[in-house]
Design an enzyme around this catalytic site. Structure first.
Site, PDB file in Angstrom:
ATOM      1  N   HIS A  26       0.896  -1.153   0.000  1.00 11.79           N
ATOM      2  CA  HIS A  26       0.000   0.000   0.000  1.00 11.79           C
ATOM      3  C   HIS A  26       0.931   1.199   0.000  1.00 11.79           C
ATOM      4  CE1 HIS A  26      -3.716   2.166   1.981  1.00 11.79           C
ATOM      5  NE2 HIS A  26      -3.249   2.808   0.940  1.00 11.79           N
ATOM      6  N   LEU A  27       0.789   2.044  -0.980  1.00  8.83           N
ATOM      7  CA  LEU A  27       1.800   3.077  -1.228  1.00  8.83           C
ATOM      8  C   LEU A  27       2.157   3.867   0.033  1.00  8.83           C
ATOM      9  CD1 LEU A  27       3.635   4.657  -3.118  1.00  8.83           C
ATOM     10  CD2 LEU A  27       1.692   6.143  -3.668  1.00  8.83           C
ATOM     11  N   HIS A  28       3.427   3.847   0.376  1.00 10.07           N
ATOM     12  CA  HIS A  28       3.874   4.593   1.548  1.00 10.07           C
ATOM     13  C   HIS A  28       5.365   4.909   1.424  1.00 10.07           C
ATOM     14  CE1 HIS A  28       4.994   0.433   2.492  1.00 10.07           C
ATOM     15  NE2 HIS A  28       5.873   0.914   3.352  1.00 10.07           N
ATOM     16  N   PHE A  29       5.746   6.023   2.038  1.00 12.37           N
ATOM     17  CA  PHE A  29       7.139   6.382   2.234  1.00 12.37           C
ATOM     18  C   PHE A  29       7.395   6.321   3.728  1.00 12.37           C
ATOM     19  CE2 PHE A  29       8.172   8.143  -1.950  1.00 12.37           C
ATOM     20  CZ  PHE A  29       6.915   8.302  -2.483  1.00 12.37           C
TER      21      PHE A  29
END
Lengths: 433, 417
Positions: free
Chosen positions: A233-236
């Site tokens: 799940h898109l994350h930085f």
């Protein structure tokens, strides 16, 4: 310039009586709860200009508000509320003696308490699976604030703002298994349930966060699937470390570009004298210029199934891109057992030079040689790297210039931020005035 | 009584016991005068020539002694003291304070005084002293160390004596015998309790007016008088020490016990523009080892007045004991806590303090300090719209990051011990 003000909260269309539980009742970040919730919101200035170093203006709120008061303060609050799996400040940490200055931490419980990886590691792009763990399932107590483009010339902070349909919320949440104090996750457009893959808009959001923090000790990082991301799940990620990463001190050599970068003002260099081969992007007339060039490179890599890691350094001015192949080597049994035994999965922080070790023996005996050998396994070979670099340039419309004297562009690598606050660095990364 | 000139050299005679060679005598004389010079200059060297005049103007009974000179001699005796004790100045200066003790002086009290001197701390104790004519009298003895600001050494002791007037008798009739018994043993066994006066003059206690039933407990009035006297003497000394630049202070600023914070950590902490202190739980009485400028302006104290001290100087009559206990419990449990309590500034005014306390660990992972962040509940709210609580926690976060910092191994290293 930063101003903070209180604004009256506007009830959203979905707002019901405050005493009733909203959504699914668990107050999560899913479509059931988030649209009807109120969270603190930091709306950063939508200034196309690169952030300038803090001025001496006396009436403005301190430039360190975002990092020190908001982020670190809220992080401390969640620590007091017992939301972390352990107290990371109770973990011993040290700089490994040697020229590089690798940083080691002894954290015996982290890998036991971390969420295990739930997907195949040989594909960089995989579709989002709502059944698997993702950030919509996280409780709102783990969210520190929303972080979105305010569209104005100054940054604004609202201590309680309703979500509205026109602006998809992006949030900064705690990492419950932190590597260091202040370890957070930036989750762009959480409700859109984007899989872990780079897109230009999200990457720009990450650069803005680095710029708002305005402190070179606060970096952001990204791991693609296959490069040891654990959640699709898109994350930085981001956290605060008081000393330079070894990679930030390594020398670089500029790649002269004949075509493709003139308008953006971006400079690309090769990382030298470092166990992991990588590209360094810096400059850019605007943050967006820099973000676009890097994002394009990442997009090519992920579409060609090459795992990679990205380090956003120097308050968003310097970005390191590391294509890697460790997982593949692991699968093929090509990694020496003694390295495997230390159970270090080389994601962006490890590649940058910060190693979390699980066994005391490994921590006590950690040497620069070990760190170098481990990271050397992560790197693409010289041939492969040159090949990948060529592909990236071609795909992103860059043409390398011919150069007669390769030494002319040699750049001694120094950890030198380009702001007026350089003088603070001998004492380490400290709060900027 | 003859004023003896104490010679620091053990012996200058050779083994045969014949008279020493002239040179040796001259050397002994020289040594003697050297010590005399030290005694003479003990005050003027640090407090300037004006100090003697200034001290002479104070009405109180007090002595100042110099622990650095061998024998820990008295270097100053006030007019009031001389009048009270019946001695002349030259009979007192250069002597050790034990000359005022006698057979009936409580041995335990003497030991307590010695302990306090050795531990370099303040002490207030009732004590039986003897005048020149041999008459005993009870005094409230108030001892204060004086520290050199530059390195935290003790350089003088101030001893205030407030006479305790005869009051209604305490019920101690049975102890009369015990007092004499102690006295005889003391005279026989304790060589150190040097009684230079003839022993027999103390056996006849009735004639000399010793009354064991005499009040020996100081009232609040005497205690206050002693404290006020000490304060004015100390502030006089502090004031005059600034003339020579060799400033003194009444609290230890940087002692051997407190490891100074690394300059790197000091700089990091200096950038946090809020009121807070760091205390060190590993040192006795958990002293303050760092105080921000904002803390000093909030409380009205100067930095050297607070460094090395426990935070209790902020407490006062209205401070809730229950809250103090809560704080103690949290610290013992190594937990953070948030309380509200009444604190007092130096000028005596009080303020509601929203206090947050948290343990702070260094890179070794062990607790190095506690950070205490103060918010005056009446301060106008931050114009940034940030709640005081959020600001407080921001301070804690910044401090934690600074103390944990690997840059120059900020903070004292505990792992080596």
């Amino acid at each position: 310039m930063l101003t903070i003000k209180r604004v009256p909260t506007v009830l959203s269309n979905y707002q019901e009586d405050a005493s009733e539980s909203r959504g699914c009742g668990r107050n999560c970040l899913g479509k059931c709860c988030l649209p009807v919730s109120k969270l603190p919101l930091y709306a950063f200035k939508s200034d196309s200009k690169r952030p300038i170093s803090p001025s001496g203006a006396t009436d403005d709120p301190p430039a360190d508000f975002f990092l020190n008061s908001l982020l670190l303060g809220q992080w401390e609050d969640r620590l007091n509320r017992g939301l972390f799996r352990y107290d990371v400040t109770a973990c011993e940490t040290k700089v490994i003696p040697g020229e590089q200055g690798f940083i080691a931490q002894l954290n015996e419980g982290r890998h036991l308490k971390k969420r295990p990886t739930e997907f195949r590691v040989d594909r960089v792009l995989q579709p989002f699976d709502p059944a698997k763990f993702n950030f919509t399932k996280v409780g709102q107590e783990e969210v520190l604030f929303r972080f979105e483009d305010g569209g104005g010339h100054t940054s604004l902070f609202f201590d309680s703002a309703s979500v509205d349909e026109a602006n998809p919320p992006s949030v900064v949440a705690i990492n419950v298994s932190p590597i260091e104090y202040g370890h957070v996750l930036l989750i762009p457009r959480v409700l859109d349930c984007l899989p872990q893959r780079i897109d230009a808009e999200s990457f720009l959001l990450a650069l803005h966060m680095a710029a708002e923090a305005g402190n070179p000790c606060f970096r952001l990082g990204y791991n693609s699937l296959g490069a040891f991301a654990t959640i699709n799940h898109l994350h930085f990620q981001a956290y605060y470390l008081s000393v330079p990463f070894p990679v930030e001190k390594a020398p670089t050599r500029e790649i002269p570009i004949a075509k493709g970068l003139a308008d953006s003002g971006v400079k690309i260099s090769l990382l030298m004298n470092y166990p992991v081969r990588g590209l360094v992007y810096e400059g850019g007339n605007t943050l967006k210029d820099l973000a676009d060039v890097v994002a394009n490179s990442c997009i090519w890599l992920q579409e060609n199934n090459i795992p990679f890691n990205v380090l956003i350094s120097d308050s968003g001015r310097r970005i390191f891109l590391f294509p890697q192949c460790y997982a593949e080597k692991q699968a093929l049994g090509e990694v020496p057992q003694e390295l495997l035994d230390t159970q270090v999965n080389p994601a962006v922080w490890e590649i940058s030079g910060h190693m979390v070790l699980k066994r005391r023996k490994d921590y006590e005996e950690a040497t620069e040689d070990y760190a170098w050998r481990l990271l050397a396994e992560v790197s693409l070979s010289e041939e492969r790297f040159q090949e990948v670099k060529a592909y990236i340039f071609e795909a992103t419309g860059l043409v390398e210039a011919e150069v007669e004297d390769t030494d002319a562009n040699e750049n001694k690598g120094t950890y030198q931020p380009t702001t007026a606050s350089t003088t603070h660095f001998p004492e380490g990364c400290l709060v900027l005035q | 009584m003859v004023a003896l000139r104490l010679c620091p050299i053990a012996t200058i005679h050779d083994h045969t016991g014949t008279s020493p060679p002239p040179a040796a005598v001259a050397m002994a004389e020289g040594m003697g005068t050297c010590r005399d010079r030290l005694i003479d200059q003990s005050l003027t060297a640090r407090y300037s020539g004006w100090i003697l005049e200034a001290l002479d103007e104070l009405p109180d009974n007090f002595l100042i002694s110099d622990p650095v000179i061998s024998g820990h001699p008295i270097v100053f005796a006030s007019r009031g003291f001389l009048a009270m004790s019946g001695y002349a100045r030259e009979e007192v200066v250069g002597r050790n304070g034990r000359i005022f003790q006698g057979p009936a002086t409580d041995r335990r009290s003497v030991m307590e005084i010695r302990e306090a001197i050795r531990e370099e701390r303040t002490l207030q104790i009732s004590l039986l002293n003897y005048r020149k004519d041999g008459t005993p009298h009870w005094i409230l003895f108030h001892l204060c160390p004086v520290f050199a600001m530059e390195d935290g050494r003790v350089i003088h002791f101030v001893a205030v004596q407030v006479p305790i007037p005869r009051q209604s008798r305490c019920s101690r009739s049975g102890e009369r015998e015990m007092v004499f018994g102690t006295c005889r043993n003391e005279v026989r066994l304790d060589e150190d309790c040097g009684c230079n006066l003839a022993v027999d003059s103390f056996l006849d206690m009735d004639n000399k007016g010793l009354d064991a039933e005499e009040s020996c407990k100081a009232s609040d009035r005497e205690k206050e008088k002693a404290l006020n006297a000490a304060t004015s003497i100390l502030s006089t000394m502090t004031h005059y020490s600034k003339l020579t630049g060799r400033v003194v202070c009444t609290k230890r600023c940087s002692s051997a016990g407190i490891v100074p914070l690394s300059s790197s950590l000091n700089i990091s902490l200096g950038r946090i523009k809020q009121s807070f202190v760091l205390t060190d739980p590993h040192l006795p009485d958990m002293p303050i080892v760092y105080a921000s400028d904002e803390f000093l302006s909030l409380t009205g104290y100067s930095r050297h007045e607070v460094l090395g001290c426990n935070c209790r100087f902020l407490h006062g009559p209205g401070t809730d004991a229950g809250v103090l206990q809560q704080i103690k419990d949290c610290i013992r449990a190594e937990q953070a806590c948030s309380v509200r309590l009444l604190n007092y500034r130096k000028d005596g005014s009080s303020f509601g303090n929203l206090l947050h306390i948290s343990p702070v660990r260094d890179a070794s992972g062990k607790i190095a300090f506690y950070v205490e962040v103060q918010i005056d509940e009446n301060s106008k709210s931050d114009e940034h719209g940030l709640s005081p609580k959020m600001r407080q926690l921001g301070v804690v976060g910044q401090v934690k990051v600074a103390v944990r910092s690997l840059s120059s191994r900020a903070g004292p290293s505990r792992t080596s011990s």
